[in-house]
Motif scaffolding. Structure first.
Motif: not given
Length: 198
Positions: A1-3, A120-123, A128-133, A180-181
């Motif tokens: 989400m943040f870069d 937490e980082e993995q989750l 983010q990946q699931v939202v992007n899909e 998915k999560l």
């Protein structure tokens, strides 16, 4: 989400970036915190402490790591410290061994296995990946309403669709993300449900 740029700006102490991070992540952090602490006032205190810690330790931020997971780790440890202190302050000796075991597990969770990234980082990355899909329109509605915190009516008017359609997109998005999560993190079903139920 943040870069990386967001992390870099935080590290430099940019107030507007700090406010943006707070605005975007506050709802999810609140849901996560309530998993540990049911009292709303204390939840607010713990989240405030978390962002104070982020500000005070901004020089140690790694620009190539997720700021979301960093905040989740800080907040989780703040919650666990609060729960531990509460137990110590109680005069009763009736200790729930299962609760103690869970606290110990959660404290150590960053160091389990050979993964370099925290749970937490993995989750967060999986989220983010699931939202992007998600389908484009559904992703846009979910992102604006549930992540950016915009009002459903505003998003509906901007996209030229009804509020009911916005609600439908959000409901479907939540269902897909949750399924998915949970498939990836079956032991975190409560956390995932709370994070999405906002």
């Amino acid at each position: 989400m943040f870069d990386i740029q967001t992390n870099s700006n935080l590290k430099k102490g940019d107030p507007s970036t700090f406010k943006d991070v707070f605005r975007v992540l506050y709802p999810r952090l609140k849901g996560y915190c309530k998993l540990f602490v049911p009292d709303d006032n204390k939840v607010e205190d713990l989240i405030q402490e978390t962002f104070i810690t982020l500000w005070e330790k901004r020089n140690s931020i790694k620009t190539d790591r997720s700021i979301e997971s960093y905040l989740f780790v800080i907040l989780r440890n703040n919650c666990l410290n609060f729960l531990r202190n509460e137990k110590l302050e109680k005069t009763t000796f009736s200790v729930n061994l299962e609760e103690v075991s869970e606290l110990q597990y959660l404290y150590q969770i960053d160091f389990l296995g050979k993964e370099e990234k925290s749970l937490e980082e993995q989750l967060v990355e999986s989220f983010q990946q699931v939202v992007n899909e998600l389908p484009d329109k559904m992703k846009l509605v979910f992102t604006q309403c549930k992540i950016e915190g915009r009002k459903q009516k505003e998003v509906a008017e901007e996209m030229g669709i009804s509020v009911k359609m916005v609600e439908k997109h959000i409901a479907k998005a939540k269902e897909q993300i949750k399924n998915k999560l949970i498939n990836q993190y079956p032991m975190l079903i409560i956390i995932i449900t709370l994070l999405l139920d906002k």
